[in-house]
Design a protein around this motif. Sequence first.
Motif, PDB file in Angstrom:
ATOM      1  N   ASN A  60      -8.410  -6.105  -0.179  1.00 38.17           N
ATOM      2  CA  ASN A  60      -8.485  -4.690   0.165  1.00 38.17           C
ATOM      3  C   ASN A  60      -7.983  -3.793  -0.950  1.00 38.17           C
ATOM      4  O   ASN A  60      -8.553  -2.732  -1.205  1.00 38.17           O
ATOM      5  CB  ASN A  60      -7.720  -4.420   1.460  1.00 38.17           C
ATOM      6  N   SER A  61      -6.925  -4.194  -1.636  1.00 31.83           N
ATOM      7  CA  SER A  61      -6.480  -3.373  -2.767  1.00 31.83           C
ATOM      8  C   SER A  61      -7.486  -3.444  -3.909  1.00 31.83           C
ATOM      9  O   SER A  61      -7.664  -2.470  -4.653  1.00 31.83           O
ATOM     10  CB  SER A  61      -5.086  -3.800  -3.239  1.00 31.83           C
ATOM     11  N   ALA A  62      -8.199  -4.581  -4.036  1.00 28.37           N
ATOM     12  CA  ALA A  62      -9.241  -4.684  -5.061  1.00 28.37           C
ATOM     13  C   ALA A  62     -10.410  -3.756  -4.753  1.00 28.37           C
ATOM     14  O   ALA A  62     -11.004  -3.161  -5.658  1.00 28.37           O
ATOM     15  CB  ALA A  62      -9.729  -6.122  -5.175  1.00 28.37           C
ATOM     16  N   ILE A  63     -10.777  -3.637  -3.472  1.00 30.69           N
ATOM     17  CA  ILE A  63     -11.852  -2.707  -3.099  1.00 30.69           C
ATOM     18  C   ILE A  63     -11.514  -1.299  -3.555  1.00 30.69           C
ATOM     19  O   ILE A  63     -12.378  -0.538  -4.016  1.00 30.69           O
ATOM     20  CB  ILE A  63     -12.084  -2.759  -1.572  1.00 30.69           C
ATOM     21  N   LEU A  64     -10.235  -0.941  -3.472  1.00 30.81           N
ATOM     22  CA  LEU A  64      -9.792   0.379  -3.904  1.00 30.81           C
ATOM     23  C   LEU A  64      -9.578   0.463  -5.420  1.00 30.81           C
ATOM     24  O   LEU A  64      -9.137   1.496  -5.924  1.00 30.81           O
ATOM     25  CB  LEU A  64      -8.506   0.757  -3.168  1.00 30.81           C
ATOM     26  N   GLY A  65      -9.890  -0.615  -6.110  1.00 30.59           N
ATOM     27  CA  GLY A  65      -9.899  -0.572  -7.568  1.00 30.59           C
ATOM     28  C   GLY A  65      -8.598  -0.929  -8.245  1.00 30.59           C
ATOM     29  O   GLY A  65      -8.441  -0.689  -9.445  1.00 30.59           O
ATOM     30  N   TYR A  66      -7.661  -1.532  -7.536  1.00 24.50           N
ATOM     31  CA  TYR A  66      -6.385  -1.894  -8.150  1.00 24.50           C
ATOM     32  C   TYR A  66      -6.472  -3.269  -8.797  1.00 24.50           C
ATOM     33  O   TYR A  66      -6.956  -4.225  -8.187  1.00 24.50           O
ATOM     34  CB  TYR A  66      -5.266  -1.873  -7.111  1.00 24.50           C
ATOM     35  N   ASP A  67      -6.022  -3.353 -10.032  1.00 29.13           N
ATOM     36  CA  ASP A  67      -6.015  -4.600 -10.793  1.00 29.13           C
ATOM     37  C   ASP A  67      -4.851  -5.453 -10.297  1.00 29.13           C
ATOM     38  O   ASP A  67      -3.680  -5.044 -10.396  1.00 29.13           O
ATOM     39  CB  ASP A  67      -5.859  -4.297 -12.282  1.00 29.13           C
TER      40      ASP A  67
END
Length: 412
Positions: A60-67
Amino acid sequence: MKHIIIIGDGMADWHNEELGGKTLLQAANTPYMDQLARKGRTGLLRTVQDGFHPGSEVANSAILGYDQEEVYEGRGPLEAASIGVTLGPDDMAIRCNLICIEDGKIKNHSCGHLETEDARILIEYLQDNLSNDRIRFYPGIQYRHLLVIKGGNKHIQCIPPHDVPGQPWRPLLVKASESTDNHAEATELTPQQTADIINELTVKSQELLAKHWLNKERIAQGKDPANSIWTWAGGYRPHMKPLPERFPQIKRGAVITAVDLIRGIGTLAGLRCIDVERATGLYDTNYEGKAEAAIKALQDGDDFVYLHVEASDEAGHEGNLELKMKTIEDLDSRIIGPIYEAVKGKEVAISVLPDHPTPVRHRTHTAEPVPFLIYAPGMSPDSVQQYDEDSCKEGSYGLLEKDGFIKAFMEI
């Protein structure tokens, strides 16, 4: 343009013989997803970076673009943010499930879907009997809770309980691993000391919970007792740049979910949390209430909404194909449909995707790329005619990674 992302947690799946070789997305009746795919553009998104466990905190944090190389700290700190627990610089927060153990084995990771009110009684009981200046328990939602260890070291090996149903619990206890960062070296406790504390708490919790009247009552009613804690996914407070600072078009945003973990991600990403009555995280969640809350948020001034529905993931963990099919169709008819009809013709971009697959045959998360669709009024569609894992491979976005999806979506 306003933006809403709708997450069907774990709804991607493998091809199933019971469905004539189709995936659940291919076999399910999902007219709104298919309509948005036809009118919009599609692709695949890799939500699990190499070297990371395919957990919902990663996806979910990856969907929001967090590395993940920059922000990953496990579920514990995210759930701390969700329930308003402020972590100190030397605090390690770790997810604390209430689970059911039977005949020396992990029967399930959720005690048969423990009610939040009952769980709070048990967690407060453990807090009264096991806490000290270093240890503190915090109640969360249903079976998902929080343990904070002052001076704890996150470099320990923990196994998520939903990955090991039916296995003996003792060999799965926490083990120490090597510390590889300065923060861990600066903590008061070593990895071994941290593991020892957690394992002692686990054993003591079983002794205490076995005696509790609530568990005796659950057993008498034929329900699974919540007779052990199980900890996993610990870490320190992550440093996440809020979405409004990354995307100026987001003046105000919201997250809608029944899951503490997703609330925590939303909180740290600079989104306000919207509570929905009777939102459970299961197949009986308040779909209509979530849809209404999202529509109202967009009408009342939110530029960005992250709407998360957990039901398909839980059905996947149960290995229940029929139930998972129902959750996918409910997402389509009771969430996506009402939202699309409410914003149709308005300047609102919609994206639909899972965070990761939770195949019913596998009963846990996998790391394969997930299908996504992006729709906005007036956009030029690609050739994809329906929304599913195979069709989206042919989508015009191709395969995206890291912040490729969120950038593409927010550019609309």
